[in-house]
Scaffold this active site. Structure first.
Site, mmCIF file in Angstrom:
data_model
loop_
_atom_site.group_PDB
_atom_site.id
_atom_site.type_symbol
_atom_site.label_atom_id
_atom_site.label_comp_id
_atom_site.label_asym_id
_atom_site.label_seq_id
_atom_site.Cartn_x
_atom_site.Cartn_y
_atom_site.Cartn_z
ATOM 1 N N GLU A 162 0.837 -0.960 -0.058
ATOM 2 C CA GLU A 162 0.217 -0.055 -0.344
ATOM 3 C C GLU A 162 0.912 1.612 0.506
ATOM 4 O OE1 GLU A 162 -2.806 0.195 -0.679
ATOM 5 O OE2 GLU A 162 -4.370 -1.989 0.188
ATOM 6 N N ARG A 222 0.630 3.700 -3.090
ATOM 7 C CA ARG A 222 -0.066 5.653 -2.597
ATOM 8 C C ARG A 222 0.953 6.216 -2.579
ATOM 9 N NH1 ARG A 222 -5.720 4.014 0.162
ATOM 10 N NH2 ARG A 222 -5.941 1.722 0.225
ATOM 11 N N ASP A 237 -4.585 -10.092 -8.405
ATOM 12 C CA ASP A 237 -4.652 -8.731 -9.639
ATOM 13 C C ASP A 237 -3.702 -8.243 -10.151
ATOM 14 O OD1 ASP A 237 -4.657 -7.794 -6.924
ATOM 15 O OD2 ASP A 237 -6.840 -6.569 -7.685
ATOM 16 N N GLU A 288 -12.128 0.251 -10.193
ATOM 17 C CA GLU A 288 -11.379 -0.676 -11.700
ATOM 18 C C GLU A 288 -12.566 -1.051 -12.579
ATOM 19 O OE1 GLU A 288 -11.771 -1.330 -8.020
ATOM 20 O OE2 GLU A 288 -9.649 -1.582 -7.255
ATOM 21 N N THR A 312 -0.555 0.525 -10.341
ATOM 22 C CA THR A 312 -2.485 0.201 -10.140
ATOM 23 C C THR A 312 -2.729 0.561 -8.924
ATOM 24 O OG1 THR A 312 -3.059 -1.952 -9.126
ATOM 25 C CG2 THR A 312 -0.946 -1.315 -7.859
#
Ligand code: DMJ
Length: 489
Positions: A116, A120, A249, A383, A469
């Protein structure tokens, strides 16, 4: 003559009036402008009620801290930087930059999620640097990258999921099968770490992620599929659960994007991606009796006919990868992207609020509908809109903009509240029950993808940029000119 003067003046006034109203109407109904206004609402409220904290609670109008970032603060600011820049919200970008300069601090005793924080914070800082050229973002990205390096101190070099960035001690999620690291977590560091080496001149970052590749390519894969769990000590797979949604994913996404970001020189990334897609098609992709294509989950050879909202990113990924597929397969990959986009649109359309559930099923007589109460929520995820954006850019079929506009209307109707935007607990219900969280990815991804969907293709063109992502754009490292990206904004 004198008689025509008032007439001319009147005509001129009338034309001005039409132009002015046209402008206002056009602005009001211009979807890119609307997404910008949404960003402004989300940002202003974050600023008013939660400035400097990680996220906003838009109903209770206070800060929200998630343990994913430990004591690192300001997730929304760092995640939103590039969206502010792209939308030309100059004042807001300036105040965000000043906050980063003065307050973003990694010298804290904090156990964080490596994944994360990478997608980010490192991703957000890298994009902000490449877009604005402001040195502070490069420095902070490299400083944070260095803090993450101890996560790789495992017998295989497969990183821990969690890391205390003060002590350098890592561990895995207690719930992960057999002490494993998670595929979507350790497989989603590649793009950022290659850029960290590029910007710092220190090869160590790229070496760490190339080693992950090596470990993965040496392992046997059941039916050519990658299980979601890998033990960082033994180098053995954990439970054979395969998913293109949560836990798996973005590993697949990063194989394709690593190849694209390398100006199509990373042949290993390319081969691993197209081989994986082949296995996914054979073992996971199915068509419902109603004609909807979906991607199921695989548990030790048995299929669970469920698709997550997270899995919907795959429509965009298949379409983006179409170009590199063998020439007889190009159309097929675009078609696959279009079919997934359609299925995900159905998952929205079959709810009362026209927003998609966290997971939907294709069994027990239903198609693209959530059947379990704990799968009916929508937390402002991007998404589906992300896939619309890729499909629009790659096909220019107007339906993708129409579907994007439907999502805008639903977000405005059900998620917008006085204090920002909130997730919804049950999208099949008549009345909104808000979860009271404005996720930072709403600003970095959902609103950015909406804005790009309604903008011209030359805003961050795919030949020069790949999106991490978390939707942070990173420049393609062109073979002929490493610095070319600076001129391609
Ligand atoms: C984001 O943080 C990223 O898109 C990640 O890859 C998956 N989950 C969220 C958004 O849903």
């Amino acid at each position: 003559t004198w008689k025509t003067v008032p007439l001319l003046l009147f005509t001129e006034y009338f034309i001005d009036l039409i132009v002015c109203c046209g402008f206002l109407l056009n602005q009001h109904y211009n979807p890119a402008f609307v997404s910008l206004q949404m960003m402004k609402h989300a940002w202003d409220n974050y600023k008013r009620y939660a400035w400097g904290l990680n996220e906003l609670k838009p109903i209770s109008k206070q800060g929200h801290s998630s343990n994913l970032f430990g004591n690192i603060q300001g997730a929304t600011i760092v995640d939103a930087l590039d969206t502010l820049y792209i939308m030309e919200m100059k004042e807001e970008f300036k105040e965000a930059k000043e906050w980063v300069e003065k307050n973003l601090d990694f010298n804290v005793n904090a156990e964080i999620s490596v994944f994360e924080v990478n997608i980010r914070f490192v991703g957000g800082l890298l994009s902000a640097y490449y877009l604005s050229g402001e040195e502070v973002f490069r420095k902070k990205a490299v400083e944070l990258g260095e803090k993450l390096l101890p996560a790789f101190n495992t017998p295989t070099g497969i990183p821990w999921a969690l890391l205390n960035i003060k002590s350098g001690i890592g561990r895995n999620w207690p719930w992960a099968s057999g002490g494993s690291s998670i595929l979507a977590e350790f497989g989603t560091l590649h793009l950022e770490f290659v850029h960290l080496s590029h910007l710092s001149g220190n090869p160590v970052f790229a070496e760490k992620v190339m080693n992950i590749r090596k470990v993965l390519s040496r392992l046997d894969k059941p039916e050519g599929l990658y299980p979601n769990y890998l033990n960082p000590s033994s180098g053995q797979w954990g439970q054979h659960h395969v998913s293109i949604g949560g836990l798996g994913d973005s590993f697949y996404e990063y194989l394709l994007k690593a190849w694209l970001m390398s100006d199509k020189t990373d042949e290993d990334g390319k081969k691993m991606y197209y081989d994986a897609v082949q296995a996914i098609e054979t073992h996971l992709i199915r068509k419902s009796s109603g004609g909807l294509t979906y991607i199921a989950e695989w548990k030790g050879g048995l299929l669970e006919h469920k698709m997550g909202h997270l899995t919907c990113f795959a429509g965009g990924m298949f379409a983006l990868g179409a170009d590199g597929a063998p020439s007889d397969k190009t159309g097929h990959h675009i078609e696959l992207g279009a079919e997934i986009a359609k299925t995900c649109h159905e998952s929205y359309d079959r709810t009362r609020m026209k927003l998609g559930p966290e997971a939907f099923r294709f069994d027990g007589g239903v198609e693209a509908i959530a059947t379990r109460q704990n799968e009916k929520y929508y937390i402002l995820r991007p998404e589906v809109i992300e896939t619309y954006m890729y499909m629009w850019r790659l096909t220019h079929d107007p339906k993708y903009r129409e579907w994007g506009w439907e999502a805008v209307e639903a977000l405005e109707k059900h998620c917008r509240v006085d204090g920002g935007y909130s997730g919804i607990r049950d999208v099949y219900n008549n009345h909104e029950s808000h979860d009271d969280v404005q996720q930072s990815f709403f600003l970095s991804e959902t609103l950015k993808y909406l804005y790009l969907l309604f903008s011209e293709d030359d805003l961050l063109p795919f030949e020069h940029w790949v999106f991490n992502t978390e939707a942070h754009p990173l420049p393609v490292l062109h073979k002929d000119d490493g610095n070319k990206e600076e001129n391609q904004k």
